[in-house]
Design a protein around this motif. Sequence first.
Motif, PDB file in Angstrom:
ATOM      1  N   ASP A 120       0.876  -1.136   0.023  1.00  0.00           N
ATOM      2  CA  ASP A 120       0.084  -0.116  -0.090  1.00  0.00           C
ATOM      3  C   ASP A 120       1.028   1.269   0.048  1.00  0.00           C
ATOM      4  N   VAL A 121       1.067   1.738  -0.926  1.00  0.00           N
ATOM      5  CA  VAL A 121       1.968   2.990  -1.356  1.00  0.00           C
ATOM      6  C   VAL A 121       1.634   4.153  -0.725  1.00  0.00           C
ATOM      7  N   GLN A 122       0.288   4.458  -0.511  1.00  0.00           N
ATOM      8  CA  GLN A 122      -0.407   5.690   0.184  1.00  0.00           C
ATOM      9  C   GLN A 122      -0.003   5.365   1.724  1.00  0.00           C
ATOM     10  N   GLU A 123      -0.101   4.282   2.209  1.00  0.00           N
ATOM     11  CA  GLU A 123       0.022   4.071   3.708  1.00  0.00           C
ATOM     12  C   GLU A 123       1.406   3.868   4.067  1.00  0.00           C
ATOM     13  N   MET A 124       2.375   3.453   3.095  1.00  0.00           N
ATOM     14  CA  MET A 124       3.718   3.772   3.204  1.00  0.00           C
ATOM     15  C   MET A 124       4.299   5.073   3.308  1.00  0.00           C
ATOM     16  N   LEU A 125       3.765   5.892   2.530  1.00  0.00           N
ATOM     17  CA  LEU A 125       4.200   7.390   2.462  1.00  0.00           C
ATOM     18  C   LEU A 125       3.921   8.108   3.730  1.00  0.00           C
ATOM     19  N   LEU A 126       2.341   8.036   4.020  1.00  0.00           N
ATOM     20  CA  LEU A 126       1.776   8.416   5.309  1.00  0.00           C
ATOM     21  C   LEU A 126       2.738   8.109   6.628  1.00  0.00           C
TER      22      LEU A 126
END
Length: 423
Positions: free
Chosen positions: A319-325
Amino acid sequence: MTSKLEVNVEEDISRKIQVCPYRVSSQSSVVDDAEEFAALEDPDQCLTRLDLSHNRLLNVSLARCLGNVLMELQSIVHLSLSFNTLDDDCIEVLGDALSNSGVRLLEAAHCQITDRGGSLLFSALLYSDCVQMLDVSWNHLDTASGQAIGRFLSTQKTLKELLLAGNHLYQELQCTVPLLLGMIGNETLELLDLSWNGLRGEELGRALSKAVQQSKLKCLKLECNMLSEVELSFVVKLAKKSETLVELWLGSNVFEDTVLVELVRTFMRHPTLLVLSLGPFQFIPQTVAKLCRICKRKYPAKQIIYQGVLRAKPARPVDVQEMLLERSRFLAQKPKKAKLKRDLGHLMLQFGDAETTLLTREEFVLALKRFRLKLDRALLEALMDAFEAPKKLVDTGAMALKYLTKHPTERPIVKPAKRKGQK
């Protein structure tokens, strides 16, 4: 670095190397003729192994001296020249000497031998009647050397092991195929190592299958090449028809599940194959692992080499979004300066309460600056790309929802400001 000279003496301990025919006392100069040593008939026969590896000083003059020694002392059967620099002139001199010497084992790995040098070496050893093992791994052998090796194998009657790993023998029609076709009819070659050569192609598979079937090869190494389903299908065929093959090393190639199943089944049924290497880092599927367990139970003497078994369930997607957050949250809580510490959840609450949740990139960067949150440019760009909305806008509403779902945050308590003069 220093050169090494190793001398192997005959096992018969009753025979001693002659230093002096009579015993001389170390305490006096008087010669005692009461006991006489037994003199060797030929002292030169003591030298059987010459190790000159890890030198950088070999030139044409030294190579000529070494060649004279090899032709003079026919007792030298093992010559090691690995990790030297052998140019074409040195190879030409040594090749002529080796063809007239008694050397059976030649090690010349990591010697920077060129394609022309390899061609000269194998052309000189074409009619050698004693060479049994050649190691020319990790050199620069190419098309001309491959053709010379093919001619060498077609006439050679004593060679048992040929190590060619780490060269440039990948030209299919001009190099690899002539090399393999030279094996046809060779009844002495038992080990061939062609690992790390970038081998691939349908013609390669055909030539390999034909060569192995019409030779007495026992060990074939094709690790770390570019073999895929096309080439490996020919490997399965040659394994089925070969009557002498004992070891097959195929690690670090491109394996399809169907090819792996067929390969393991062929290995189980083969009467002479004892070792099948799929690579020490290869993970196999469940179906192939089941066949390996059956093979181990039925035929304990057979060995299949692999790293492990793949899980039945696929790996969880990232999950790219979760990783960046999560990365942004970490940087906000642990900045370089303690006074810059921020709770990213408070910013997400502001995004969630805002009337407009779609911001331009400039507005999003400005919102982070007002919140005094410092993120590096690469992370900031990736975060805006991950939550990108149509017309290159940033969806801060979706960002707030995703963050607060995983990290619920209480609203900050705002204390009223004290007026001047108020106690």
